[in-house]
Motif scaffolding. Structure first.
Motif, PDB file in Angstrom:
ATOM      1  N   CYS A   1       0.723  -1.920  -0.086  1.00  0.00           N
ATOM      2  CA  CYS A   1       0.325   0.120  -0.109  1.00  0.00           C
ATOM      3  C   CYS A   1       0.753   0.950   0.695  1.00  0.00           C
ATOM      4  O   CYS A   1       0.759   2.269  -0.421  1.00  0.00           O
TER       5      CYS A   1
ATOM      6  N   GLU B   1      -7.555   2.747   0.143  1.00  0.00           N
ATOM      7  CA  GLU B   1      -6.722   3.442   1.024  1.00  0.00           C
ATOM      8  C   GLU B   1      -6.221   5.502   0.224  1.00  0.00           C
ATOM      9  O   GLU B   1      -6.252   4.670  -1.111  1.00  0.00           O
TER      10      GLU B   1
ATOM     11  N   GLY C   1      -0.460   8.357   4.015  1.00  0.00           N
ATOM     12  CA  GLY C   1      -0.315   7.870   3.090  1.00  0.00           C
ATOM     13  C   GLY C   1       1.318   7.307   3.474  1.00  0.00           C
ATOM     14  O   GLY C   1       2.067   6.464   2.779  1.00  0.00           O
TER      15      GLY C   1
ATOM     16  N   CYS D   1       0.324   3.470   5.666  1.00  0.00           N
ATOM     17  CA  CYS D   1      -1.197   3.079   5.628  1.00  0.00           C
ATOM     18  C   CYS D   1      -2.954   2.761   6.191  1.00  0.00           C
ATOM     19  O   CYS D   1      -1.251   2.133   7.451  1.00  0.00           O
TER      20      CYS D   1
ATOM     21  N   CYS E   1      -2.487  -5.381   4.919  1.00  0.00           N
ATOM     22  CA  CYS E   1      -3.642  -4.431   3.397  1.00  0.00           C
ATOM     23  C   CYS E   1      -3.927  -5.182   2.509  1.00  0.00           C
ATOM     24  O   CYS E   1      -3.583  -4.736   1.363  1.00  0.00           O
TER      25      CYS E   1
END
Ligand SMILES: *[C@@H]1O[C@H](CO)[C@@H](O)[C@H](O)[C@H]1NC(C)=O
Ligand SMILES: *[C@@H]1O[C@H](CO)[C@@H](O)[C@H](O)[C@H]1NC(C)=O
Ligand SMILES: *[C@@H]1O[C@H](CO)[C@@H](O)[C@H](O)[C@H]1NC(C)=O
Length: 578
Positions: free
Chosen positions: A39, A83, A465, A468, A489
């Motif tokens: 992610c 996300e 970010g 995540c 994730c």
């Protein structure tokens, strides 16, 4: 065979067009092409990339989890599992601007709005905020008059004997709350700056026919702390006598620094403009000049006043540098007015370019115009200007300013407004963008402050970010990953020796590793960046533009069935497609 209209020619043209189309199409979706395996990697590719953390995403098909957010939804990812952080601004303190600086509310005078905000920045995702600044009416003023008392200033001393009363009268028209203070300087009392022979110790003018009596040389002397009793100013000035030093330059920068940093002694009020008027008829000594007298210790930027209010480190430390001076003036919100004789104008003008918040005015040789000069500097350069300074700006954040001054026209790249009237409000649009993720746990903040104002805007920064949200629930030894990998994730990160999308395979006896088996050649991307490696085989992604296939996902329906000049013969040339 190659003439226009033949089959081969048409096929070649088609191929070229398709290739162009494909490049454009791939160029648009940089998220899918980047072969992100986590992610965090995905979100760093571009601000438009999002990650699907849903376990059953794709159900048996291999789909890249990194794509535009709307594509992920179209492809069946539940919005709850996407996300996709964006940058945002939240205002924490937002008191309205004051209209007047005087009166009982004085402690709450607000000249900048908002006062505190926090930024959440996703690297690469620009955001912006606005701030407003107002020159509030009737703001208190502190003025410290710093005078050169070297011999050539003796006629000036005569003129300013009643300066206090006159200045208070004029300033009284501009503010109802005015204080005045006084200090003087000559130069370091040491060779080669001053006369040091014994006969000059008590009277450096000894034997000087034109003016036989003067006081010993001194570096800086603080005489009158800021007060609203302006008669005291007149009385103190009347007691002063000039001194005499040897070389032409004076030690005034030593004095400016002390006047700026000795806050308590001088009596600078927090809630007031701080004006420092520096009156001289000669050039100043600068950092490194001290070496001529053997002073190698650089200035420490501290206050060194002894119990007689004299600068006690005068003959121990070098003169301050322009950088140090600028820093200390800004730190203490001081506007410096160089009141200098005409021949020095250019030199001091050059200093003003190097020290923010300073201005230069021409002083008559006998100081007769000093009041007009101060009023003019105050009105034109201080009260009609707003200039923002930025403190502790983090290196990995890019920011740019657009000023909107009184005429309402945005001025990109500018962080100052001039020609304002008291009470005018100006605004600044500040756009900010984080360029990268700082090391984990870094807390960033910076301050935006109009030069010379006590008011400021505090900005704190956190990052979106760089970690995540789904990574917070990462699960080691997860059953989803055959109990030999970490589920994070939506994907499995297998223990060494295990491979496969669910860690369901063990590395072969040959010892060929996960990575080499799925790479066309060393240095190439795993599965050409267009698939996932599972049990030594590439599982190619589904593409919006057609099938991807080949042992290393190197072929697709759009590349004219040709890869490196070799025809990709059909869809069953080794690679699996799901
Ligand atoms: C002032 O600065 C200008 C440009 O930087 C320079 O050319 C000039 O010599 C300087 N003048 C003095 C008197 O320092
Ligand atoms: C501020 O600047 C940004 C771009 O830098 C722009 O998108 C935004 O509309 C501006 N805001 C205002 C209020 O002008
Ligand atoms: C995961 O399982 C292995 C063996 O099954 C064990 O050695 C290891 O400690 C476990 N790790 C965690 C973090 O539970």
């Amino acid at each position: 065979m190659w003439s226009p209209g033949t089959w081969m020619w048409r096929a070649a043209v088609c191929c070229m067009l398709l290739e162009t189309f494909l490049h454009t199409a791939r160029g648009l979706n940089m998220c899918m092409g980047g072969s992100a395996t986590s992610c965090e990697e995905c979100l760093l590719i571009h601000r438009s990339c999002a990650w699907c953390a849903q376990e059953e995403f794709g159900r048996g098909r291999t789909l890249t989890r990194c794509d535009f957010s709307q594509n992920l939804q179209k492809r069946g990812c539940d919005a709850r599992f996407i996300e996709y952080p964006t940058s945002s601004v939240s205002v924490l303190h937002n008191m309205p601007l004051s209209s007047k600086g005087s009166g009982w509310t004085q402690n709450d005078v607000v000249q900048i709005q908002p006062q505190k905000l926090s930024l959440s920045l996703r690297p690469g995702d620009q955001t912006w905020f606005e701030l407003q600044v107002r020159q509030v009416e009737d703001y208190p003023v502190d003025l410290y008059y710093l005078m050169d008392l070297s011999l050539s200033m003796k006629d000036d001393l005569e003129t300013i004997r009643n300066l206090g009363t006159k200045l208070a009268l004029e300033m009284g028209k501009l503010t109802s709350n005015f204080r005045l203070g006084f200090g003087s300087f000559v130069d370091k009392n040491m060779s080669p700056f001053s006369y040091t022979a014994p006969k000059y110790q008590e009277n450096p003018c000894n034997g000087y026919k034109l003016f036989p009596n003067c006081v010993p040389t001194f570096g800086f002397r603080h005489i009158l702390s800021l007060t609203d009793k302006v008669d005291r100013f007149n009385q103190e000035v009347q007691k002063q006598m000039v001194s005499r030093n040897r070389d032409a330059p004076e030690g005034g920068f030593d004095a400016i620094l002390q006047a700026a940093v000795c806050k308590e002694e001088i009596g600078w009020r927090k809630e007031a403009y701080h004006l420092l008027v520096f009156a001289t008829d000669d050039v100043p000594h600068l950092a490194l000049d001290g070496r001529l007298g053997g002073l190698v210790q650089p200035h420490d930027g501290e206050c060194h006043l002894n119990d007689k209010n004299e600068y006690s480190a005068s003959t121990q430390m070098d003169y301050p540098s322009l950088a140090l001076l600028g820093e200390k003036l800004a730190e203490n919100n001081i506007f410096l007015i160089f009141a200098v004789t005409k021949r020095l104008y250019v030199i001091y003008k050059n200093f003003t370019a190097l020290i923010p918040g300073t201005t230069v005015e021409i002083l008559d040789t006998d100081s007769k115009n000093v009041i007009q000069l101060i009023i003019a500097a105050y009105n034109v350069n201080i009260r009609s200007k707003v200039e923002l300074s930025v403190w502790d700006h983090p290196e990995d954040i890019a920011s740019s300013f657009t000023a909107t001054c009184q005429d309402g026209k945005p001025l990109p790249g500018l962080r100052k407004c001039a020609d304002l009237k008291i009470g005018d409000t100006v605004s600044f649009n500040v756009s900010v963008e984080a360029r990268s993720c700082p090391p984990r746990g870094t807390e960033q903040s910076f301050t935006i402050k109009p030069v010379g104002f006590k008011d400021s805007l505090q900005v704190s920064v956190d990052y979106q970010g760089c970690d995540c949200g789904c990574s917070r629930t990462a699960n080691t030894n997860s059953s989803i990953c055959s109990n030999i990998g970490t589920y994070n994730c939506g994907t499995c990160h297998c223990e060494p020796g295990y491979l496969g999308a669910r860690c369901e395979c063990q590395e072969g006896e040959s010892g060929s590793s996960y990575l080499t088996a799925c790479r066309e050649a060393e240095g190439k991307q795993v599965c050409s960046g267009r698939g996932e490696c599972s049990c030594n085989q590439c599982l190619c992604y589904e593409s919006e533009f057609g099938k991807i296939y080949g042992s290393y996902c190197e072929c697709d329906d759009f590349s004219c069935a040709r890869h490196k000049g070799i025809l990709c013969s059909g869809r069953n040339s080794g690679g699996k497609t799901h």
